[in-house]
Design an enzyme around this catalytic site. Structure first.
Site, mmCIF file in Angstrom:
data_model
loop_
_atom_site.group_PDB
_atom_site.id
_atom_site.type_symbol
_atom_site.label_atom_id
_atom_site.label_comp_id
_atom_site.label_asym_id
_atom_site.label_seq_id
_atom_site.Cartn_x
_atom_site.Cartn_y
_atom_site.Cartn_z
ATOM 1 N N GLY A 182 0.829 -14.376 15.375
ATOM 2 C CA GLY A 182 0.559 -13.025 15.829
ATOM 3 C C GLY A 182 -0.470 -13.017 16.946
ATOM 4 O O GLY A 182 -0.926 -14.071 17.407
ATOM 5 N N HIS B 24 -8.931 1.884 4.344
ATOM 6 C CA HIS B 24 -7.477 2.018 4.425
ATOM 7 C C HIS B 24 -6.824 2.625 3.181
ATOM 8 O O HIS B 24 -5.970 3.511 3.321
ATOM 9 C CB HIS B 24 -6.841 0.670 4.752
ATOM 10 C CG HIS B 24 -6.965 0.294 6.199
ATOM 11 N ND1 HIS B 24 -6.275 -0.745 6.768
ATOM 12 C CD2 HIS B 24 -7.708 0.830 7.200
ATOM 13 C CE1 HIS B 24 -6.576 -0.838 8.042
ATOM 14 N NE2 HIS B 24 -7.457 0.098 8.326
#
Length: 439
Positions: A20, A225
């Protein structure tokens, strides 16, 4: 496989696992700064890896990192990888250091494929984005190699990085964290010193925590989150079929932030703090952590005393102070206003929505799927220690109910297998065994 002569470096021959943006950025800066000898890149098989392999072939196996932050002049550097692996099985036995740049819920699969016992040179594993308990989980997977391999946890990845448009080999970094924490569970770890020096070479402050679980608890996503993105408002946006027009960090109705969401955040932070204290670890001051380590507000908004004494206040005042903080960063309070007096719209971060992968299977974004998996592991470990986590349990149940409905809607054969597999119970048992050994 390409090869090169050995050069003594802090990390020796280094294999980056994962491909990534964070992995690309880390790989380039390790090589460009002379931190490693050979530089390998490995990723699991799939459409992403296939496209990356084609780009690497065309570019003669060169990765690129562009950095443009408010505090640094823009620059662009590149580095060549010496070894490239499609798939995580059967790497060559020439690696001294592994940087695991995958999501923490993939550590199990990655290490089972890598078979660390067969990597006889391996001395260090660095976890770039672990969850709480990740270090102990990795230790449990090392088998006979556990004593010779030092596992280092970062509290969080130290930058905000994306791919450049149209490329999987070029990463663009727009910001660095102010500071992160790192830790090893091995006394007198030399690898901790090297990781600290590498992180600080990027301009990021790096503190060393006494234990891995303490470093891993210094990730803001653990506390923020779940309450913001595992509620019905956010899940409607993430799982809905209509294109979302809401923002992740705005106040309701533009986004998910309500007094109730902030109340959930305080309750979750208090539960995790109680569990950390039961382990002998120091909990975080959440408001100071958000302000000093992530993004500050003006003292006219929140005083130094209110921030530093946050843990002393009653829950209602803690909720008020956190709501003020989030309301104050709807815009970037330190940006320069434009000719119309408007500040940068800091909170206008769009939701990433459920999508179909390269094989046509439905998948849920890492926010909140990865957050759910991390929270479920924490909750399971707390239950082992007889620490009640009613708020965490409620968030988990809500997410699982919505996930089940999503799978029924799409059809189990049309969703990614990762949505149907839950390894949490086994991970909890493995981490708990390591915790008990350390007592």
């Amino acid at each position: 496989m390409l090869s090169s002569s050995y050069k003594p470096t802090p990390f020796g021959h280094t294999l980056i696992v994962g491909a990534g943006p964070a992995a690309v950025h880390t790989a380039v800066h390790l090589a460009h700064g002379g931190w490693c000898g050979l530089l390998g890149l490995m990723n699991r098989r799939g459409p992403h890896t296939t496209q990356l392999a084609q780009e690497l072939e065309r570019s003669k196996f060169t990765l690129v990192s562009s950095v443009q932050t408010a505090s640094t002049d823009p620059y662009r550097i590149q580095a060549s990888i010496t070894d490239w692996y499609e798939g995580c099985d059967r790497p060559d036995d020439l690696w001294d250091t592994l940087f695991l740049c995958t999501p923490s819920d993939a550590y199990n699969d990655v290490l089972l494929a890598l078979q660390p016992d067969s990597l006889t040179r391996l001395k260090t594993i660095v976890l770039l984005s672990p969850g709480m308990g990740s270090n102990l989980l990795v230790q449990s997977l090392l088998g006979a190699s556990k004593d010779r391999i030092d596992v280092i946890s970062l509290s969080t990845y130290y930058a905000a990085t994306k791919f450049e448009p149209g490329s999987f080999r070029a990463a663009w970094t727009k910001a660095y964290k102010k500071r992160i924490s790192i830790a090893s569970d091995k006394p007198d770890s030399m690898a901790v010193r090297d990781v600290k020096c590498f992180v600080e070479s990027l301009g990021v402050q790096c503190g060393v925590a006494g234990r891995s679980i303490e470093a891993e608890s210094r990730s803001v996503t653990t506390y923020v989150h779940p309450p913001l993105f595992m509620n019905d408002f956010s899940l409607d946006e993430i799982l809905g079929s209509a294109i979302s027009k809401k923002s992740m960090y705005k106040l309701y109705p533009e986004g998910p932030i309500t007094p109730d969401a902030i109340r959930t955040m305080v309750r979750l932070w208090r539960e995790i703090s109680e569990w950390l204290r039961s382990l002998g670890a120091e909990p975080v001051n959440l408001l100071r952590f958000l302000n000093d380590d992530n993004y500050p507000v003006h003292e006219a908004t929140l005083s130094r005393d209110e921030i530093d004494r946050f843990t002393e206040w009653e829950p209602v005042k803690q909720e008020y102070l956190l709501y003020v903080r989030y309301a104050s960063i709807l815009i970037d309070p330190f940006s320069v206003p434009d000719e119309n007096g408007r500040y940068f719209d800091f909170s206008a971060v769009p939701y990433k929505q459920a999508y179909q992968d390269g094989n046509g299977k439905w998948m849920i974004p890492r926010i909140p799927l990865e957050d759910y998996k991390k929270l479920k592991l924490i909750c399971g470990l707390a239950q082992k220690a007889n620490i009640a986590m009613p708020q965490a349990s409620a968030l988990i149940k809500r997410f699982e109910a919505r996930l089940d409905a999503f799978v029924r809607e799409k059809g189990a054969d049309l969703v990614h297998p990762g949505l149907l597999r839950d390894t949490t119970s086994g991970d909890v048992e493995a981490v708990w065994r390591e915790m008990r050994r350390g007592l």
